[in-house]
Design an enzyme around this catalytic site. Structure first.
Site, mmCIF file in Angstrom:
data_model
loop_
_atom_site.group_PDB
_atom_site.id
_atom_site.type_symbol
_atom_site.label_atom_id
_atom_site.label_comp_id
_atom_site.label_asym_id
_atom_site.label_seq_id
_atom_site.Cartn_x
_atom_site.Cartn_y
_atom_site.Cartn_z
ATOM 1 N N SER A 1 -5.832 5.634 -3.765
ATOM 2 C CA SER A 1 -6.136 6.672 -4.547
ATOM 3 C C SER A 1 -5.911 6.842 -5.525
ATOM 4 O O SER A 1 -4.537 6.447 -6.346
ATOM 5 C CB SER A 1 -4.317 7.803 -3.794
ATOM 6 O OG SER A 1 -4.154 8.441 -4.592
ATOM 7 N N ASP B 1 -0.030 5.328 0.864
ATOM 8 C CA ASP B 1 -0.234 6.304 1.938
ATOM 9 C C ASP B 1 -0.283 5.781 3.540
ATOM 10 O O ASP B 1 -1.068 3.999 4.221
ATOM 11 C CB ASP B 1 -1.729 7.208 1.668
ATOM 12 C CG ASP B 1 -2.020 7.825 0.513
ATOM 13 O OD1 ASP B 1 -0.746 8.001 0.276
ATOM 14 O OD2 ASP B 1 -2.927 7.185 -0.439
ATOM 15 N N ASP C 1 0.269 -1.162 -0.206
ATOM 16 C CA ASP C 1 0.005 -0.142 0.030
ATOM 17 C C ASP C 1 0.581 1.524 0.004
ATOM 18 O O ASP C 1 2.027 1.060 0.715
ATOM 19 C CB ASP C 1 -1.008 -0.142 1.432
ATOM 20 C CG ASP C 1 -1.986 1.175 1.210
ATOM 21 O OD1 ASP C 1 -2.294 1.843 0.175
ATOM 22 O OD2 ASP C 1 -2.038 1.944 2.327
ATOM 23 N N ASN D 1 -4.392 9.491 -7.141
ATOM 24 C CA ASN D 1 -2.774 10.698 -6.609
ATOM 25 C C ASN D 1 -2.180 9.280 -6.992
ATOM 26 O O ASN D 1 -0.779 10.394 -6.431
ATOM 27 C CB ASN D 1 -3.669 11.996 -5.284
ATOM 28 C CG ASN D 1 -4.266 12.315 -6.092
ATOM 29 O OD1 ASN D 1 -4.745 13.138 -6.468
ATOM 30 N ND2 ASN D 1 -5.271 12.806 -4.323
#
Length: 264
Positions: free
Chosen positions: A152, A27, A25, A154
């Protein structure tokens, strides 16, 4: 996070005898953007909940860190909005992709949250967890393939800003999930797609996650090993969600480069 050397806990060893790939992952595991996301979510929901309380005459109950962990963290943005609102007995129209951030819809709130995220990101920049970067470097030196799997949209911009693109062989993020029609975590589909892109069977892949939804996705996908990375929240919560082990510092994870068939 304390600057002193992390305490040594029960050894976690990732060996090439057992595994061929590691799926990270982003973040909260590799980059410190989880705190940026959390701040953006709190700004969004506190404003919405306060306005709703004024309209309805009910009490204002702010968005909490527990709300973030339970309903939002690790999920695709719109799923997080639906899930949190449902926890408060609230619903909103879905809206359309063309709507702006001022719209009182699920998509409008999603646009608003994304704007808050980018504002904060520009102010703070992108921090990284050095222990995670070091682990990625050790894994790749030992012959592991690596992928980043993030809800995300982003993700690519964050990786580029942090200068980490070279550490991953594949990326499955919110943009790719949307393009392929893949459900987000806690469904395992994005992790399964990453393993497919790496050409690795799920039982030969390790998942590293800090969110309960992500840990659940790793368990539901029947991956070979699921490491819960506890950056916040109660101890052992990620194990209860399905992780095989929980660590607080990825610098404590050891890497064994010996592959299958190697005797020494």
């Amino acid at each position: 996070m304390p600057s002193s050397e992390p305490p040594v806990s029960a050894a976690v060893v990732l060996s090439r005898r057992d595994f061929d790939a590691a799926l990270f992952d982003l973040d909260g595991v590799v980059t410190r953007t989880a705190e940026v996301h959390a701040a953006a979510w709190k700004r969004l929901f506190d404003a919405y909940l306060e306005a709703h309380a004024r309209r309805s005459g009910g009490p204002f109950q702010p968005f909490t860190a527990e709300d973030y962990q339970r309903y939002v963290d690790g999920r695709p943005r719109l799923d997080g909005i639906r899930c949190f609102l449902a926890s408060r007995g609230l619903t909103l129209p879905e809206g359309s992709p063309e709507e702006g951030p001022e719209a009182e819809t699920v998509r409008g709130l999603g646009q608003r949250k994304n704007g808050y995220f980018h504002e904060t990101l520009e102010q703070r920049g992108v921090g990284v967890f050095e222990g995670a970067v070091g682990l990625l470097e050790r894994l790749r030196a030992a012959g592991f393939r690596t992928a980043v799997v993030s809800a995300s949209r982003n993700c690519e911009a964050v990786l580029r800003a942090a200068g980490l693109e070279h550490l991953f062989d594949a990326r499955v993020d919110g943009v790719e999930a949307g393009r392929l029609g893949l459900p987000g975590k806690p469904a395992p589909d994005t992790f399964l797609e990453a393993a497919r892109r790496l050409g690795v069977p799920v039982e030969r892949a390790v998942v590293l996650e800090d969110a309960q939804a992500g840990v659940q996705a790793g368990r539901r996908g029947h991956f070979g090993y699921v490491i819960g990375v506890r950056r916040a929240g109660p101890e052992e919560a990620l194990v209860r969600a399905g992780a095989d082990v929980e660590v607080t510092h990825l610098s404590t994870v050891r890497v064994d480069a010996r592959a299958r068939g190697t005797t020494r």
